[in-house]
Scaffold this motif. Sequence first.
Motif, PDB file in Angstrom:
ATOM      1  N   SER A   1     -12.955  22.148 -18.016  1.00 35.74           N
ATOM      2  CA  SER A   1     -13.477  22.926 -18.709  1.00 35.74           C
ATOM      3  C   SER A   1     -13.813  24.205 -18.065  1.00 35.74           C
ATOM      4  N   PRO A   2     -13.990  25.536 -18.563  1.00 35.51           N
ATOM      5  CA  PRO A   2     -14.150  26.761 -17.773  1.00 35.51           C
ATOM      6  C   PRO A   2     -15.398  26.505 -17.343  1.00 35.51           C
ATOM      7  N   TRP A   3     -15.610  27.426 -16.201  1.00 38.32           N
ATOM      8  CA  TRP A   3     -16.916  27.472 -15.648  1.00 38.32           C
ATOM      9  C   TRP A   3     -17.838  28.654 -16.106  1.00 38.32           C
ATOM     10  N   TYR A   4     -17.179  29.244 -17.123  1.00 38.36           N
ATOM     11  CA  TYR A   4     -18.168  30.284 -17.686  1.00 38.36           C
ATOM     12  C   TYR A   4     -18.196  29.908 -19.330  1.00 38.36           C
ATOM     13  N   ALA A   5     -19.020  30.751 -19.864  1.00 37.88           N
ATOM     14  CA  ALA A   5     -19.208  30.373 -21.221  1.00 37.88           C
ATOM     15  C   ALA A   5     -17.941  31.069 -22.094  1.00 37.88           C
TER      16      ALA A   5
ATOM     17  N   ALA B   1     -10.946  31.918  -6.956  1.00 35.10           N
ATOM     18  CA  ALA B   1     -11.788  31.094  -6.017  1.00 35.10           C
ATOM     19  C   ALA B   1     -11.931  29.708  -6.746  1.00 35.10           C
ATOM     20  N   MET B   2     -12.478  29.915  -7.857  1.00 33.40           N
ATOM     21  CA  MET B   2     -12.987  28.630  -8.763  1.00 33.40           C
ATOM     22  C   MET B   2     -11.896  27.701  -8.858  1.00 33.40           C
ATOM     23  N   ASP B   3     -10.653  28.266  -9.210  1.00 35.01           N
ATOM     24  CA  ASP B   3      -9.395  27.328  -9.112  1.00 35.01           C
ATOM     25  C   ASP B   3      -8.922  26.705  -7.752  1.00 35.01           C
ATOM     26  N   ASP B   4      -9.559  27.194  -6.675  1.00 32.34           N
ATOM     27  CA  ASP B   4      -9.213  26.941  -5.424  1.00 32.34           C
ATOM     28  C   ASP B   4     -10.000  25.677  -5.027  1.00 32.34           C
ATOM     29  N   THR B   5     -11.087  25.503  -5.802  1.00 34.67           N
ATOM     30  CA  THR B   5     -12.331  24.624  -5.478  1.00 34.67           C
ATOM     31  C   THR B   5     -11.811  23.013  -6.159  1.00 34.67           C
TER      32      THR B   5
END
Length: 94
Positions: A72-76, A90-94
């Motif tokens: 799921s996306p980290w944002y709305a 950066a979120m894809d790398d975590t």
Amino acid sequence: MSGIIVVHELDMPAPARTGKGPVHGAQAAVRRVHAAPAAPGTTTEPGPRTLCGKDTFAMEAAPRPPSGQPGSPWYAPAEAELVCSSCDAAMDDT
């Protein structure tokens, strides 16, 4: 997704004062949606910098926390067009 706070970089509207007191009806629009690590010792306050390196001082935490569900996306979803590409990468790398 624990430890990540979604923050909004806001466009500040020009205050329209007609007299003394606070400005009524002025609401800042979201310019960009960023991700920031949580400040040490909290799970609800962003740290001093977003994942792309911007200062979070003038940003506001989004009302909806990341879902934490895999895939799921980290944002709305309604804010997808406003997501900072550097924070997203950066979120894809975590």
